[in-house]
Motif scaffolding. Structure first.
Motif, PDB file in Angstrom:
ATOM      1  N   TYR A 136      -9.588 -10.058  -2.807  1.00  0.00           N
ATOM      2  CA  TYR A 136      -9.338  -8.753  -2.188  1.00  0.00           C
ATOM      3  C   TYR A 136      -8.481  -7.858  -3.077  1.00  0.00           C
ATOM      4  CZ  TYR A 136     -11.701 -10.194   2.026  1.00  0.00           C
ATOM      5  OH  TYR A 136     -12.666 -10.597   2.915  1.00  0.00           O
ATOM      6  N   THR A 162      -7.795   0.536   1.002  1.00  0.00           N
ATOM      7  CA  THR A 162      -6.475   0.249   1.561  1.00  0.00           C
ATOM      8  C   THR A 162      -6.588  -0.975   2.462  1.00  0.00           C
ATOM      9  OG1 THR A 162      -5.893   2.600   1.525  1.00  0.00           O
ATOM     10  CG2 THR A 162      -4.569   1.136   2.934  1.00  0.00           C
ATOM     11  N   VAL A 221      -9.746  -4.087  -3.961  1.00  0.00           N
ATOM     12  CA  VAL A 221      -8.893  -2.897  -3.835  1.00  0.00           C
ATOM     13  C   VAL A 221      -8.818  -2.151  -5.162  1.00  0.00           C
ATOM     14  CG1 VAL A 221      -6.495  -2.149  -3.536  1.00  0.00           C
ATOM     15  CG2 VAL A 221      -7.529  -3.732  -1.889  1.00  0.00           C
TER      16      VAL A 221
END
Length: 312
Positions: A205, A215, A209
């Motif tokens: 993750y 976000t 991002v």
């Protein structure tokens, strides 16, 4: 007590002759005599009396024979309990609700003759150590995360790319969409309290991002999947990611939506890991099953982190 000496004693008792027992055991007669002499010395008794007809058990030999046979039976049962193929195949699936648990359920359905022990080990370091020690036979992980090189004695195969879906409550701004692009998610709060620093999914993750400017928030305690669903259903400002193959259920009144993410499709790369020297025959059966049980990974239009192994 030397089990080979006990085995030799039982063979001589059965054959009634040192010479015939030597042939049966593929030993020299001298080796048979030496083993019997060593056993007699250890026990402090004579086990055989030599006669013109061969070797006859003494009274002590007759008393020892049933125990010797039981020792050999126990030794065989002990060896069989860990012999390759005799014990269950031990597989770590990480989570009972995840995609990899579904893969192993499918394997069990296709091969019910294979005994399975299913475990859930949270930490990748613990799983790797269990593979190397022989405590487990296989585990499912994302391979290649920065700072987590795979030891040379372990092998891996990418077996499933699991698409991410966006989960929202009924009041979320994207709840009515049939699909969303990754770019559509920029500026929206994606809440994932299960992201644990240092795990391979945290590395995944982080790259997601960095690549797309999303976000993702991991704030607050992780009370589990049920609490996550409660919060997303009741909070229009929050959404979360859910694997397309995860087994998740919720009350009908929650109105939760699962929306495909496209252009590109972020997929989580599940790999099977095993020890290169693991002899369990069911491990090969599992690998063969996984090679055809799911859509081939590496499809066009999908996204994985750069550290993910390339499909050959």
């Amino acid at each position: 007590m030397d089990l080979e000496a006990v085995r030799t004693f039982a063979a001589v008792a059965e054959a009634g002759q040192f010479q015939k027992a030597a042939v049966d055991l593929s030993l020299t007669q001298q080796a048979v005599s030496k083993r019997i002499a060593t056993l007699e010395r250890d026990l402090g008794v004579r086990l055989f009396a030599r006669t013109p007809r061969g070797a006859e058990l003494t009274i002590d030999g007759q008393a020892f024979l049933p125990h010797a046979r039981e020792l050999l039976r126990v030794a065989e049962r002990a060896a069989a309990s860990v012999r390759a193929g005799r014990r269950p195949l031990r597989v770590d699936v990480l989570s009972s609700r995840g995609a990899t648990a579904g893969l192993v359920r499918g394997f069990h359905g296709a091969h019910p003759e294979v005994d399975l022990d299913v475990l859930m080990l949270f930490d990748i370091d613990r799983a790797v150590e269990a593979l190397r020690s022989g405590s487990i036979d296989a585990t499912f992980r994302a391979v290649g995360a920065p700072g987590r090189p795979l030891p040379e004695d372990l092998a891996s195969a990418r077996v499933l790319d699991e698409p991410l879906q966006l989960m929202t409550g009924p009041g979320h701004a994207l709840a009515g969409e049939k699909s969303v692009t990754v770019a559509d998610l920029v500026g929206h709060r994606i809440w994932m309290p299960g992201i644990t620093p240092g795990t391979e999914w945290a590395a995944y993750y982080e790259d997601l991002v960095a690549e797309f400017g999303l976000t993702i928030e991991a704030t607050g305690p992780n009370f589990g999947a049920d609490a996550l669903l409660d919060t997303v259903a009741d909070t229009p400002a929050l959404a979360t990611f859910m694997g397309a193959y995860a087994r998740v259920v919720w009350p009908a009144g929650y109105g939760l939506r699962l929306i495909p993410v496209v252009d590109p499709v972020p997929v989580y790369p599940h790999s099977l890991l095993w020890h290169r020297d693991n002899p369990h025959p069911a491990l090969a059966t599992l690998r063969e099953h996984l090679a055809t049980a799911a859509p081939a990974p590496g499809a066009a239009g999908t996204w994985v982190p750069r550290w993910t192994p390339v499909i050959d």
